[in-house]
Scaffold this active site. Structure first.
Site, PDB file in Angstrom:
ATOM      1  N   ASP A  89      15.873  -0.175  39.286  1.00 59.91           N
ATOM      2  CA  ASP A  89      16.863  -1.311  39.288  1.00 59.91           C
ATOM      3  C   ASP A  89      18.363  -0.708  39.437  1.00 59.91           C
ATOM      4  OD1 ASP A  89      15.655  -3.366  39.930  1.00 59.91           O
ATOM      5  OD2 ASP A  89      15.771  -4.287  37.827  1.00 59.91           O
ATOM      6  N   LYS A  92      18.035   2.922  43.696  1.00 59.74           N
ATOM      7  CA  LYS A  92      17.266   3.867  44.558  1.00 59.74           C
ATOM      8  C   LYS A  92      16.904   3.724  46.072  1.00 59.74           C
ATOM      9  CE  LYS A  92      13.869   4.370  41.662  1.00 59.74           C
ATOM     10  NZ  LYS A  92      14.374   3.521  40.661  1.00 59.74           N
ATOM     11  N   THR A  93      16.385   2.326  46.124  1.00 64.72           N
ATOM     12  CA  THR A  93      15.961   1.842  47.436  1.00 64.72           C
ATOM     13  C   THR A  93      17.321   1.417  48.126  1.00 64.72           C
ATOM     14  OG1 THR A  93      13.977   0.949  46.306  1.00 64.72           O
ATOM     15  CG2 THR A  93      14.441  -0.075  48.588  1.00 64.72           C
ATOM     16  N   HIS A 137       9.044   8.639  40.098  1.00 64.45           N
ATOM     17  CA  HIS A 137       8.563   9.975  39.327  1.00 64.45           C
ATOM     18  C   HIS A 137       7.066  10.194  39.614  1.00 64.45           C
ATOM     19  CE1 HIS A 137      11.774   8.116  36.665  1.00 64.45           C
ATOM     20  NE2 HIS A 137      12.459   8.575  38.061  1.00 64.45           N
TER      21      HIS A 137
HETATM   22  P1  GDP Z   1      15.599   0.666  42.391  1.00 67.75           P
HETATM   23  O1  GDP Z   1      14.727  -0.051  41.685  1.00 67.75           O
HETATM   24  O2  GDP Z   1      16.314   1.840  41.968  1.00 67.75           O
HETATM   25  O3  GDP Z   1      15.065   0.902  44.012  1.00 67.75           O
HETATM   26  O4  GDP Z   1      17.010  -0.621  42.839  1.00 67.75           O
HETATM   27  P2  GDP Z   1      17.212  -1.276  44.069  1.00 67.75           P
HETATM   28  O5  GDP Z   1      17.902  -0.569  45.076  1.00 67.75           O
HETATM   29  O6  GDP Z   1      16.214  -2.323  44.340  1.00 67.75           O
HETATM   30  O7  GDP Z   1      18.473  -2.244  43.607  1.00 67.75           O
HETATM   31  C1  GDP Z   1      18.262  -3.022  42.299  1.00 67.75           C
HETATM   32  C2  GDP Z   1      19.436  -3.923  42.365  1.00 67.75           C
HETATM   33  O8  GDP Z   1      20.701  -3.530  42.246  1.00 67.75           O
HETATM   34  C3  GDP Z   1      19.542  -5.021  43.439  1.00 67.75           C
HETATM   35  O9  GDP Z   1      19.671  -6.248  43.177  1.00 67.75           O
HETATM   36  C4  GDP Z   1      20.475  -4.404  44.432  1.00 67.75           C
HETATM   37  O10 GDP Z   1      21.150  -5.231  45.240  1.00 67.75           O
HETATM   38  C5  GDP Z   1      21.324  -4.026  43.287  1.00 67.75           C
HETATM   39  N1  GDP Z   1      22.507  -2.755  43.666  1.00 67.75           N
HETATM   40  C6  GDP Z   1      21.992  -1.735  44.148  1.00 67.75           C
HETATM   41  N2  GDP Z   1      23.057  -0.680  44.289  1.00 67.75           N
HETATM   42  C7  GDP Z   1      24.202  -1.369  43.983  1.00 67.75           C
HETATM   43  C8  GDP Z   1      25.458  -1.164  44.115  1.00 67.75           C
HETATM   44  O11 GDP Z   1      26.105   0.129  44.111  1.00 67.75           O
HETATM   45  N3  GDP Z   1      26.289  -2.060  43.431  1.00 67.75           N
HETATM   46  C9  GDP Z   1      26.008  -3.159  43.132  1.00 67.75           C
HETATM   47  N4  GDP Z   1      26.750  -4.344  42.704  1.00 67.75           N
HETATM   48  N5  GDP Z   1      24.694  -3.487  42.912  1.00 67.75           N
HETATM   49  C10 GDP Z   1      23.776  -2.498  43.493  1.00 67.75           C
HETATM   50 MG    MG Z   2      13.356   0.534  44.637  1.00 72.82          MG
END
Ligand code: GDP
Ligand code: MG
Length: 370
Positions: A89, A92-93, A137
Site C-alpha cells: 500500500d 508500488k503499483t 520481494h
Molecule cells: P502497492 O500495494 O504498494 O502496490 O500500493 P498501491 O499502488 O496499490 O497504492 C495503495 C493505495 O495508496 C491506493 O489506494 C493508491 O491510490 C494510494 N496511493 C498510491 N500512491 C499515492 C500517492 O502518491 N498519493 C496518495 N494520496 N495516495 C496514493
Molecule cells: Mg500493488
C-alpha cells in the site's frame, strides 16, 4: 580475458554478490556485480570463499559462459532494468502505472498496453528504461534464488505518511544482499500528513544515507497519485545507470531470463523473456530451463508483433514446448540437436540438485564443493 561476471560467480558459489564485491575491493579491484573478472581472479575468489575449483567435463554443454567472452568493442550501452520494492500500500503499483504513463512512444505506436511482466518507457530525452512489472520481494528473491539477477537498480518506495514499515526493511535487506544500487522514492508527498524528512532520518538506522543527509543514495519526493516528481525520478534512474556503465553485446545469440510464464488459451505456452545479451529473433532455436523450442512469434509490451528483441528488451515468446518458471534462463542455440542436448543436460542438473545434499548450482566452469 574476462570469463565471468561477479554475480554469476556468486550464484554458482551460492554466496552473496555483495560479499564478492567486498573481497574484490580488498584485493584492490573496484568491480561491480555486472562486471566481469578474469579466470585467475575468479579462481582466487572461489578459494577465498572456501570452495574447491573443479572443471566439469560437461563445460562445453553449458554455454551460458560464452557470453562473458564478448569482446569489449562489441559491447553497446543497454537500458537499465529497474524493480520497484516497498511495503504494501505504499504505492508500488501506482508508481509503476504513473511511470508507464510517461512513455512518449506509447501513444504514437498505436499499440495497446499489455501486461507482460515488464515494460519499457522511452523518456522525453529518448533514453529507454525497462521496468519489471512484478513488484514484491518474493519475485525478486525467487529470481535471485534461481540465479537470475535481472535487476540493475531497485526503487524503494516509502509512503511519506506511513514511514518505514516491516516490508520496507525487508526490501532494504534484499537489495543489500543482492548488491544492487537503490534509489528511494518517497511517495504520497501530496498528503498533508506527509513527512519526507522523517523517512530520510529513519533510513539512517538502516545505513541508507540519502544525498540530503550527506550520503550517496539518491532520493526523490514523488506523488504517484498527482504524478509529481516523476521526471526527477527518471533523471535519477538514468544518472545511476550511467554510473554503472551497463552494456551488452547485441550481435550474438541471445540469452535471457523468464520474467513470467503461463499457459494461454489458443497461444499455448507463453513466456515473457527479458533479453540480457544478444538479439532474440523469430525462428531462433532455444532452450528455456529444461524445455526446448523454436521462436514462433515475439510480442512486445505494446502488444505488437516484432521480429527481434535486443538486450534489456522484454518480449513474449511463443513456440515453447512447456511452461518454464520465472527466473529460468533462455539460451539460443545453433540447432535442434544442440537444443535437445542442452535441455537434457539441464534436466540432469535439476535432478542432481534435487538429490544432492551439497550445493551443486555451480554448473559451468567450476563446481562448488565446500
Ligand atoms: P502497492 O500495494 O504498494 O502496490 O500500493 P498501491 O499502488 O496499490 O497504492 C495503495 C493505495 O495508496 C491506493 O489506494 C493508491 O491510490 C494510494 N496511493 C498510491 N500512491 C499515492 C500517492 O502518491 N498519493 C496518495 N494520496 N495516495 C496514493
Ligand atoms: Mg500493488
Amino acid at each position: 580475458p574476462e570469463v565471468i561476471t561477479v554475480q554469476e560467480l556468486a550464484n554458482r558459489m551460492a554466496e552473496k554478490g555483495a560479499d564478492l564485491v567486498k573481497s574484490l575491493f580488498k584485493m584492490g579491484q573496484a568491480v561491480t556485480l555486472n562486471q566481469s573478472i578474469d579466470q585467475d581472479t575468479a579462481e582466487l575468489l572461489v578459494e577465498e570463499f572456501g570452495h574447491r575449483i573443479q572443471r566439469v567435463s560437461e563445460a562445453d554443454v553449458e554455454i551460458g559462459i560464452e557470453g562473458d567472452l564478448d569482446p569489449v568493442e562489441s559491447l553497446k550501452v543497454r537500458a537499465p532494468v529497474v524493480t520497484i520494492m516497498g511495503h504494501v500500500d505504499h504505492g508500488k503499483t501506482s508508481l509503476l502505472d504513473a511511470l508507464r504513463g510517461t512513455d512518449v512512444v506509447a501513444g504514437e505506436s498505436g499499440g495497446i498496453t499489455q501486461h507482460i511482466g515488464a515494460y519499457q518507457v522511452t523518456t522525453k530525452g529518448g533514453d529507454i528504461i525497462t521496468f519489471l512489472d512484478t513488484p514484491g520481494h518474493e519475485a525478486f528473491s525467487e529470481m535471485r534464488a534461481r540465479g537470475a539477477n535481472v535487476t540493475d537498480i531497485v526503487i524503494l518506495v516509502v509512503a511519506a505518511d506511513d514511514g518505514l514499515m516491516p516490508q520496507t526493511i525487508e526490501a532494504i535487506n534484499h537489495t543489500k544482499a543482492a548488491g544492487v544500487p537503490m534509489i528511494v522514492a518517497i511517495n504520497k508527498c501530496d498528503k498533508p500528513e506527509a513527512n519526507p524528512q522523517k523517512v530520510r532520518e529513519r533510513l539512517l538506522e538502516h545505513e541508507i544515507v540519502v544525498e540530503d543527509m550527506g550520503g550517496d543514495v539518491q532520493d526523490v519526493q514523488v506523488s504517484a497519485l498527482k504524478k509529481t516528481g516523476l521526471d526527477e525520478l527518471i533523471e535519477k534512474i538514468l544518472l545511476q545507470a550511467e554510473v554503472m556503465e551497463l552494456t551488452a553485446n547485441p550481435d550474438r545469440a541471445a540469452e535471457g531470463n523468464v520474467i513470467e510464464a503461463q499457459l494461454d488459451k489458443g497461444r499455448g505456452a507463453v513466456a515473457t523473456v527479458l533479453v540480457r545479451k544478444g538479439t532474440l529473433k523469430v525462428g531462433d532455436t532455444f532452450v528455456i530451463g529444461a524445455e526446448s523450442g523454436k521462436v514462433r512469434a515475439l510480442v512486445n509490451d505494446k502488444g505488437q508483433q516484432v521480429k527481434s528483441a535486443g538486450p534489456s528488451v522484454p518480449v513474449e515468446v511463443l513456440g515453447l514446448s512447456g511452461v518454464p518458471m520465472a527466473g529460468d534462463q533462455m539460451t539460443v542455440v545453433e540447432n535442434e540437436a544442440r537444443a535437445r542436448e542442452v535441455a537434457a543436460y539441464r534436466q540432469e542438473q535439476i535432478t542432481r540438485k534435487r538429490t544432492a545434499s551439497v550445493p551443486t548450482n555451480f554448473e559451468n566452469m567450476f563446481s562448488a564443493l565446500s
